[in-house]
Design a protein around this motif. Structure first.
Motif, PDB file in Angstrom:
ATOM      1  N   SER A 107       0.696  -1.218  -0.024  1.00 20.52           N
ATOM      2  CA  SER A 107       0.055  -0.115   0.001  1.00 20.52           C
ATOM      3  C   SER A 107       0.883   1.286  -0.062  1.00 20.52           C
ATOM      4  O   SER A 107       0.542   2.154  -0.779  1.00 20.52           O
ATOM      5  CB  SER A 107      -1.117   0.042   1.245  1.00 20.52           C
ATOM      6  OG  SER A 107      -1.645   1.165   1.243  1.00 20.52           O
ATOM      7  N   SER A 120       0.669   3.525  -3.303  1.00 22.29           N
ATOM      8  CA  SER A 120      -0.193   4.654  -3.310  1.00 22.29           C
ATOM      9  C   SER A 120       0.672   6.122  -3.266  1.00 22.29           C
ATOM     10  O   SER A 120       0.117   7.082  -3.152  1.00 22.29           O
ATOM     11  CB  SER A 120      -0.920   4.467  -2.089  1.00 22.29           C
ATOM     12  OG  SER A 120      -0.049   4.674  -1.020  1.00 22.29           O
ATOM     13  N   HIS A 121       2.028   5.744  -3.480  1.00 25.01           N
ATOM     14  CA  HIS A 121       2.749   6.888  -3.482  1.00 25.01           C
ATOM     15  C   HIS A 121       2.775   7.897  -2.236  1.00 25.01           C
ATOM     16  O   HIS A 121       3.056   8.792  -2.119  1.00 25.01           O
ATOM     17  CB  HIS A 121       2.672   7.719  -4.658  1.00 25.01           C
ATOM     18  CG  HIS A 121       2.936   7.136  -6.067  1.00 25.01           C
ATOM     19  ND1 HIS A 121       1.989   7.962  -7.314  1.00 25.01           N
ATOM     20  CD2 HIS A 121       3.062   5.886  -6.233  1.00 25.01           C
ATOM     21  CE1 HIS A 121       2.333   6.824  -8.144  1.00 25.01           C
ATOM     22  NE2 HIS A 121       3.019   5.889  -7.681  1.00 25.01           N
ATOM     23  N   ASN A 122       2.877   6.979  -1.058  1.00 22.33           N
ATOM     24  CA  ASN A 122       2.583   7.594   0.219  1.00 22.33           C
ATOM     25  C   ASN A 122       3.885   8.526   0.571  1.00 22.33           C
ATOM     26  O   ASN A 122       5.062   7.948   0.609  1.00 22.33           O
ATOM     27  CB  ASN A 122       2.183   6.737   1.463  1.00 22.33           C
ATOM     28  CG  ASN A 122       1.635   7.229   2.715  1.00 22.33           C
ATOM     29  OD1 ASN A 122       2.150   7.912   3.096  1.00 22.33           O
ATOM     30  ND2 ASN A 122       0.573   6.540   2.993  1.00 22.33           N
ATOM     31  N   GLY A 179      -5.584   0.537  -9.642  1.00 19.12           N
ATOM     32  CA  GLY A 179      -5.485   1.225  -8.472  1.00 19.12           C
ATOM     33  C   GLY A 179      -3.914   1.574  -8.586  1.00 19.12           C
ATOM     34  O   GLY A 179      -3.719   2.478  -8.131  1.00 19.12           O
TER      35      GLY A 179
END
Length: 672
Positions: free
Chosen positions: A419, A423-425, A670
């Motif tokens: 994740s 998600s490029h957190n 996603g």
């Protein structure tokens, strides 16, 4: 939850603990019956007799000993079964019925305590009176009271003090019995009860015949005992009705909702995990008190001079003894399982706190650990081993359990890594926390393997622990490699078509290693089953392992491989878009919304990335935009009549979802 609710819940848990102690004591009873010394002597004397034939002696021994022993063992077995069944019936009662049972048992216990207290006091009073009459004329306690003979009355070794003590004890017991007994509460009976309890003490004060005083405790216990017997006989119908009503309720519940729903409901109502934990803690505390008392007696003889080293050794020996006695019966193993589940739950919660996640599915670590530990205990026959072997086996089971716990922790951190990378957190501290847990999952198994291989010789258990530890290391490394690829892709400005292939190869490598370890563990378990310690439970667990961890994994892996190969063949059958066509189109891929530097052209003249289209084919065979057939089945015009059938077959497959283990699903829409 309010303080009152917590107190009531604790009381209800404590009320259900004593039946478990009863079951535990019945399980401790050995069903074996050794031959007594007298029987051995009699048999030997018969053998040495010249007038008795040896064959006749063997027959006599067989008839007199074997059948008696078998009957005695059968009787003990039936009594143990009846006792366990009764205790379990009491355990599952509702709280109001459980309180009634305890009130009845308490009143019955008070009657017997009163009787034995009176008997003990009367014996001591008669002995002191007899000793006093040998030196001086016989004087009763009542005469001492009337004459105000304080010296005799206040004598600590005299009968007067005993009578006063017995008065106080019997009065207290009578007050408790009056309030807890379930018999008829007529005023006359309630007034007679204290007199009945204290009657022997009154008679001890009077100059009555010794024979009457000796039998007075029996007569004093008649009235309360009659009340207890009356309650028992009058409540027989109610007891049968409660049992039948419980049976009817369970039968109706199972017919409406199923057996699993009934078990789950009763599990919650009885609060079984908490009850088992309290039972095991109290059981261990009891053994600890006995060990401390024994150590105190030994140390008092030596002057209580124990060095620090000896104290540490004593604590280690005590801990070992408590662990051994804490799993000597099935109920004790259940209690230890509940305690282990409690600690494993908080270990999982600790790592969830580190990873800043609160997934409900990850909170089942306590349940999974409890099931695994209990299966290991049954599989290895933990309760049947002698204390030394039981301790060794328990330590090995703990080691296997902890390696399984590492696998569960990897299942928590792996989705977090995917994740964060996909998600490029930008949250750096979350990346650091996840990587720190991964470092722990690599360093700790390596340290454990180094220690185990340096301290133990090679064995099937050591090979199993090593396989589990290496497997978790490989899984963590695979997760870190995929995490790194996703991070690299996140900082790329162009579409990376080879990413899907790299992820697939890495996952395939990790799954192959896990599959090989699964086969290795199966053969390792087969060796244990055939040559070390067999058993039905181990055989069943091996069959389960062979089906789920070998056959199902092999079938799923082959299915993913075939899906991927089929999708590649389908994509290769499509035309490749030229640079002029892409420039003229000047559009993005409708699946991932990324710029197209290369693309595939469908039959309906739509342009998509080849990789995106391949992943789309895992879901269905129709165009994402117009839902037309993506590729041609056959170019032979003579088979056009079958096109409708092919379309129907393809439309039936459009709802087929990708397997959870398929790595390409993680790279779907996603991700982009």
């Amino acid at each position: 939850m309010s303080l009152r609710s917590k107190a009531l819940a604790l009381v209800e848990v404590l009320l259900r603990v004593p039946p478990l102690f009863v079951v535990d004591e019945f399980l401790k009873i050995s069903l074996g019956l050794p031959v007594s010394a007298g029987e051995e002597v009699s048999v030997l004397s018969n053998i040495t007799d010249d007038h008795v034939d040896i064959s006749d002696t063997e027959a006599i021994y067989y008839d007199a000993t074997f059948y008696n022993a078998f009957a005695f063992i059968l009787l003990k077995f039936l009594v143990c079964c009846l006792g366990c069944m009764s205790a379990l019936c009491v355990f599952v009662l509702y709280t109001k019925h459980l309180i009634i049972v305890y009130l009845y048992l308490l009143s019955l216990g008070i009657v017997f305590v009163s009787y034995w207290t009176n008997v003990s006091a009367i014996k001591q009073i008669q002995a002191l009176t007899l000793a006093a009459t040998s030196t001086q004329p016989s004087v009763s306690i009542l005469e001492d009271i009337l004459n105000l003979n304080l010296k005799s009355l206040l004598d600590l070794d005299g009968p007067g003090i005993l009578v006063v003590q017995n008065f106080a004890i019997q009065f207290t017991l009578s007050v408790i019995f009056r309030n807890v007994h379930l018999g008829p509460r007529h005023q006359t009976l309630q007034k007679l009860l204290p007199i009945t309890f204290m009657a022997p003490s009154f008679l001890a004060m009077l100059p009555v015949p010794p024979n009457l005083l000796h039998h007075s405790p029996v007569f004093s216990a008649l009235l309360p005992l009659c009340l207890v017997k009356y309650v028992l006989w009058s409540s027989a119908y109610d007891v049968i009705h409660v049992i039948y009503a419980g049976y009817q309720h369970g039968r109706l519940f199972v017919s409406n909702f199923g057996l699993s729903a009934l078990v789950e409901t009763e599990w919650i109502r009885l609060n079984i995990p908490c009850v088992l934990r309290v039972f095991w803690v109290l059981r261990v505390a009891e053994h600890a008190m006995l060990l401390l008392m024994d150590n105190y007696d030994e140390d008092s003889d030596e002057g209580l001079k124990v060095s620090t080293l000896l104290a540490v050794q004593s604590l280690a020996s005590m801990a070992k003894s408590l662990l051994v006695t804490g799993c000597e019966t099935i109920t004790a193993v259940l209690g230890m399982t509940s305690v282990i589940s409690f600690f494993c739950h908080y270990i999982g919660s600790f790592f969830q706190w580190i990873l800043l996640t609160d997934e409900e599915e990850d909170k089942s670590i306590g349940t999974v650990s409890a099931i695994l530990f209990y299966i290991l205990a049954l599989q290895t026959g933990l309760t049947t081993l002698n204390p030394e072997k039981r301790f060794v086996r328990l330590c090995r089971n703990f080691c296997l359990l902890f390696t399984a716990l590492l696998h569960f922790l990897h299942n928590i951190v792996n989705p977090m890594l995917m994740s964060l990378s996909a998600s490029h957190n930008p949250s750096t501290h979350r990346h650091v926390r996840a990587l720190g847990v991964c470092a722990f999952l690599i360093i700790f198994p390596i340290s454990l393997l180094v220690y185990l291989w340096s301290q133990h010789t090679i064995s099937t258990w050591l090979l199993a622990v090593s396989a589990f530890s290496i497997e978790v290391i490989v899984k963590v490394i695979v997760s870190l490699m995929i995490y790194s690829l996703f991070l690299i892709d996140a900082y790329r400005s162009t579409f990376w078509e080879q990413l899907d292939d790299y992820v697939y190869y890495i996952r395939a490598f990790g799954n192959t290693i896990e599959f090989c370890f699964g086969i290795f563990l199966f053969f390792n378990g087969a060796w244990i089953l055939l040559f070390e310690s067999g058993g039905a439970i181990r055989a069943v667990m091996m069959c389960i392992h062979a089906y789920f961890n070998i056959w199902c994994e092999a079938r799923a892996g082959w299915s993913v491989f075939m899906k991927r190969r089929t999708a590649v063949n389908k994509i290769n059958s499509l035309r490749e878009a030229s640079v002029q066509q892409l420039d003229r189109l000047d559009d993005v891929c409708a699946i991932c919304y990324q710029e197209m530097h290369s693309a595939k052209i469908t039959r309906c003249n739509h342009f998509f990335h080849g990789v995106c289209l391949r992943k789309w084919l895992y879901v269905q065979d129709r165009c994402p935009l117009c839902h037309d057939i993506l590729y041609k089945i056959d170019n032979d015009p003579t088979k056009d009549n079958n096109s409708e059938d092919s379309n129907e077959d393809n439309s039936d497959n459009q709802n087929i979802l990708l397997d959870d283990e398929d790595p390409d699903l993680l790279l779907g829409e996603g991700v982009r």
